[in-house]
Design a protein around this motif. Structure first.
Motif, PDB file in Angstrom:
ATOM      1  N   GLN A  84      40.995  38.174  65.892  1.00 31.88           N
ATOM      2  CA  GLN A  84      41.167  39.154  66.963  1.00 31.88           C
ATOM      3  C   GLN A  84      39.863  39.347  67.746  1.00 31.88           C
ATOM      4  O   GLN A  84      39.441  40.471  68.040  1.00 31.88           O
ATOM      5  CB  GLN A  84      41.672  40.498  66.407  1.00 31.88           C
ATOM      6  N   ALA A  85      39.239  38.200  68.083  1.00 36.00           N
ATOM      7  CA  ALA A  85      37.983  38.240  68.829  1.00 36.00           C
ATOM      8  C   ALA A  85      38.226  38.749  70.252  1.00 36.00           C
ATOM      9  O   ALA A  85      39.190  38.341  70.912  1.00 36.00           O
ATOM     10  CB  ALA A  85      37.358  36.852  68.867  1.00 36.00           C
ATOM     11  N   ALA A  86      37.360  39.610  70.723  1.00 38.63           N
ATOM     12  CA  ALA A  86      37.504  40.177  72.072  1.00 38.63           C
ATOM     13  C   ALA A  86      37.180  39.139  73.142  1.00 38.63           C
ATOM     14  O   ALA A  86      37.755  39.170  74.237  1.00 38.63           O
ATOM     15  CB  ALA A  86      36.602  41.393  72.218  1.00 38.63           C
ATOM     16  N   ASP A  87      36.267  38.223  72.848  1.00 42.66           N
ATOM     17  CA  ASP A  87      35.832  37.224  73.830  1.00 42.66           C
ATOM     18  C   ASP A  87      35.966  35.841  73.194  1.00 42.66           C
ATOM     19  O   ASP A  87      35.119  35.422  72.404  1.00 42.66           O
ATOM     20  CB  ASP A  87      34.382  37.493  74.236  1.00 42.66           C
ATOM     21  N   THR A  88      37.042  35.137  73.546  1.00 40.51           N
ATOM     22  CA  THR A  88      37.307  33.839  72.934  1.00 40.51           C
ATOM     23  C   THR A  88      36.226  32.824  73.265  1.00 40.51           C
ATOM     24  O   THR A  88      35.794  32.043  72.407  1.00 40.51           O
ATOM     25  CB  THR A  88      38.674  33.305  73.386  1.00 40.51           C
ATOM     26  N   ASP A  89      35.746  32.806  74.518  1.00 38.50           N
ATOM     27  CA  ASP A  89      34.721  31.835  74.907  1.00 38.50           C
ATOM     28  C   ASP A  89      33.435  32.041  74.116  1.00 38.50           C
ATOM     29  O   ASP A  89      32.809  31.075  73.666  1.00 38.50           O
ATOM     30  CB  ASP A  89      34.434  31.955  76.406  1.00 38.50           C
ATOM     31  N   ALA A  90      33.044  33.298  73.934  1.00 39.37           N
ATOM     32  CA  ALA A  90      31.839  33.581  73.148  1.00 39.37           C
ATOM     33  C   ALA A  90      32.051  33.191  71.689  1.00 39.37           C
ATOM     34  O   ALA A  90      31.134  32.680  71.017  1.00 39.37           O
ATOM     35  CB  ALA A  90      31.476  35.055  73.255  1.00 39.37           C
ATOM     36  N   PHE A  91      33.257  33.414  71.186  1.00 41.37           N
ATOM     37  CA  PHE A  91      33.576  33.049  69.803  1.00 41.37           C
ATOM     38  C   PHE A  91      33.468  31.536  69.622  1.00 41.37           C
ATOM     39  O   PHE A  91      32.892  31.052  68.642  1.00 41.37           O
ATOM     40  CB  PHE A  91      34.984  33.531  69.459  1.00 41.37           C
ATOM     41  N   VAL A  92      34.021  30.776  70.581  1.00 37.89           N
ATOM     42  CA  VAL A  92      33.967  29.318  70.493  1.00 37.89           C
ATOM     43  C   VAL A  92      32.528  28.828  70.600  1.00 37.89           C
ATOM     44  O   VAL A  92      32.121  27.887  69.901  1.00 37.89           O
ATOM     45  CB  VAL A  92      34.853  28.684  71.580  1.00 37.89           C
ATOM     46  N   ALA A  93      31.728  29.461  71.463  1.00 44.97           N
ATOM     47  CA  ALA A  93      30.321  29.076  71.587  1.00 44.97           C
ATOM     48  C   ALA A  93      29.586  29.287  70.267  1.00 44.97           C
ATOM     49  O   ALA A  93      28.791  28.437  69.832  1.00 44.97           O
ATOM     50  CB  ALA A  93      29.661  29.871  72.709  1.00 44.97           C
ATOM     51  N   ALA A  94      29.836  30.410  69.617  1.00 44.20           N
ATOM     52  CA  ALA A  94      29.224  30.658  68.308  1.00 44.20           C
ATOM     53  C   ALA A  94      29.755  29.671  67.275  1.00 44.20           C
ATOM     54  O   ALA A  94      29.023  29.214  66.384  1.00 44.20           O
ATOM     55  CB  ALA A  94      29.495  32.103  67.871  1.00 44.20           C
ATOM     56  N   GLY A  95      31.037  29.325  67.411  1.00 45.79           N
ATOM     57  CA  GLY A  95      31.623  28.351  66.500  1.00 45.79           C
ATOM     58  C   GLY A  95      31.018  26.974  66.628  1.00 45.79           C
ATOM     59  O   GLY A  95      30.914  26.231  65.647  1.00 45.79           O
TER      60      GLY A  95
END
Length: 254
Positions: A224-235
């Motif tokens: 339930q990440a608020a910012d998918t792009d930021a989550f993918v970047a961290a991933g």
């Protein structure tokens, strides 16, 4: 009774006595002094093998409770393999079937698995040569390939922290995630994982045809990440570290 059947009956009676000296009488005519040699030899061999594979359990239970547990296993369980390296796995199977009425510590089964998995990976015949991968592939665009020598583990109990001074009676609120890995020198080591890293590795095994980017986007939904792009970047950084550590070998070769 024919001689062969008589001998077989004596062997079974002797085996039953060796397993349970207090509950099963030996064949008649055997001197107890001689029987004691076999009783001690068989039990001590079994106990020594188990103690070498489960030293933490032996230490935490104490000598008396440890011997009771080994005696129970020796008396009650019928192993399905004659191979000594498989004995720890058989012991875990016994603990799974043993039930909760014996008063065992609630963490016993998970601690046994934690101690066993080091031996299991050490003896594993898997190798990096068994995997086909591009070590320089784009881990987000391609399909990640996990090392067969890196196993993610999840436990309800903090098995890596159990000690004579720390034996909780209830599991903590958060699960314990660990990675057991065998390196190029054949040394097995453990590292703690975050919940997200564990779930990523778990997802790669569960959905082996998804690209790394697809895995991260699906994981972002789960978290339930608020910012998918930021989550993918961290991933992406997470994948880089897993690749550097040899947990992710590269990408699948089409």
């Amino acid at each position: 009774m024919p001689a062969a059947e008589s001998l077989r009956a004596q062997q079974f009676r002797l085996a039953a006595h060796l397993r349970d000296p207090d509950g099963a009488a030996p064949p008649p005519g055997l001197e107890d002094r001689r029987l004691k040699i076999y009783r001690d030899l068989f039990y001590n061999s079994l106990q020594g093998l188990l103690a070498g594979n489960f030293p933490v359990i032996r230490k935490l239970l104490g000598a008396d409770a440890w011997h009771v547990l080994v005696r129970d296993f020796y008396r009650e369980y019928r192993c399905s393999t004659p191979l000594f390296p498989e004995l720890p796995r058989e012991f875990i199977q016994y603990l799974q079937e043993r039930g909760d009425e014996r008063g065992d510590p609630p963490w016993l089964l998970e601690l046994a698995h934690y101690e066993w998995v080091e031996l299991a990976l050490d003896l594993s015949e898997a190798g990096l040569a068994d995997a086909s991968f591009d070590a320089d592939g784009d881990l987000l665009a391609g399909v990640p390939v996990l090392s067969p020598l890196a196993w993610p583990l999840a436990y309800a109990w903090p098995v890596h922290r159990l000690s004579p001074d720390y034996q909780p009676t209830a599991p903590p609120g958060d699960a314990t995630f660990l990675l057991v890995q065998r390196d190029a020198t054949h040394k097995v080591r453990f590292n703690q994982l975050s919940a997200l890293t564990f779930r990523l590795l778990q997802r790669i095994s569960e959905f082996p045809d998804l690209s790394g980017g697809e895995q991260l986007r699906a994981l972002a939904v789960e978290a339930q990440a608020a910012d998918t792009d930021a989550f993918v970047a961290a991933g992406r950084e997470m994948f880089k570290q897993l690749h550097a550590d040899g947990v992710v070998l590269g990408t699948r070769i089409p």
